[in-house]
Design an enzyme around this catalytic site. Structure first.
Site, PDB file in Angstrom:
ATOM      1  N   GLU A  92       7.093   0.379  12.041  1.00  0.00           N
ATOM      2  CA  GLU A  92       7.862   0.484  10.801  1.00  0.00           C
ATOM      3  C   GLU A  92       7.880   1.911  10.274  1.00  0.00           C
ATOM      4  O   GLU A  92       8.920   2.395   9.795  1.00  0.00           O
ATOM      5  CB  GLU A  92       7.272  -0.424   9.705  1.00  0.00           C
ATOM      6  CG  GLU A  92       7.258  -1.888  10.054  1.00  0.00           C
ATOM      7  CD  GLU A  92       5.949  -2.365  10.660  1.00  0.00           C
ATOM      8  OE1 GLU A  92       5.563  -3.511  10.361  1.00  0.00           O
ATOM      9  OE2 GLU A  92       5.323  -1.610  11.429  1.00  0.00           O
ATOM     10  N   CYS A 103       1.928  -4.999   7.746  1.00  0.00           N
ATOM     11  CA  CYS A 103       0.612  -4.824   7.149  1.00  0.00           C
ATOM     12  C   CYS A 103       0.787  -4.202   5.752  1.00  0.00           C
ATOM     13  O   CYS A 103       1.895  -3.837   5.370  1.00  0.00           O
ATOM     14  CB  CYS A 103      -0.240  -3.926   8.039  1.00  0.00           C
ATOM     15  SG  CYS A 103       0.277  -2.178   8.003  1.00  0.00           S
ATOM     16  N   CYS A 125       2.571  -0.706   5.771  1.00  0.00           N
ATOM     17  CA  CYS A 125       3.986  -0.746   6.121  1.00  0.00           C
ATOM     18  C   CYS A 125       4.836  -1.386   5.034  1.00  0.00           C
ATOM     19  O   CYS A 125       5.934  -0.922   4.751  1.00  0.00           O
ATOM     20  CB  CYS A 125       4.173  -1.441   7.458  1.00  0.00           C
ATOM     21  SG  CYS A 125       3.489  -0.468   8.826  1.00  0.00           S
TER      22      CYS A 125
END
Length: 149
Positions: free
Chosen positions: A48, A76, A79
């Site tokens: 990302e 996560c 990101c």
């Protein structure tokens, strides 16, 4: 999402956790990324993050409003923070991440309406394809680890 899966396959071929991402604006891919943590010795080297950086360079703007991001794995915390800060409109992800996913699995940061920006979040897009490449990668890793003992 097929293009994100293609990026995940590149990560897989490079012995990285196979996660891929693409950012689309007006049906044109403006950013691509795959995991490169090991290759670049970069803890922020998630798919990302690479896709966001490339998209921002492509349009010469740090705001990616009206853009969509497609990722093979639920983001996560790092990101999703970058996705929110870049003002991406829609997030589409494949496999759920029951260890670090923050769109639904561990916690749902999208539900915190006090955060400055949000995006629309859609999970489970080509989930099986996304999950299969991850499972294959970790199965092979475990086999190599066992064989080395």
């Amino acid at each position: 999402m097929q293009e994100a899966l293609a990026m995940a396959k590149i990560a897989y071929a490079n012995h990285e956790v196979p996660v891929g991402a693409v950012i689309v604006n007006d049906n044109i891919i403006i950013g691509r990324g795959c995991n490169e943590l090991i290759q670049k010795n970069d803890p922020t080297g998630h798919a990302e993050m690479h896709a966001i950086r490339e998209a921002a360079r492509t349009i010469k703007n740090y705001r990616l409003t009206n853009c969509d991001i497609y990722v093979t794995l639920e983001p996560c915390p790092m990101c999703i923070g970058a996705i929110f800060n870049s003002r991406i409109k829609n997030l589409f992800f494949g496999a759920y991440d029951h260890k670090t996913g923050v769109c639904e699995s561990v916690v749902n940061l999208g539900s915190f309406k006090t955060l400055n920006h949000h995006c629309n979040i859609f999970g489970g897009i080509l989930e099986n394809e996304s999950k299969n490449i991850l499972q294959k990668f970790f199965r092979e890793r475990r086999l190599k680890k066992t064989a080395a003992k």
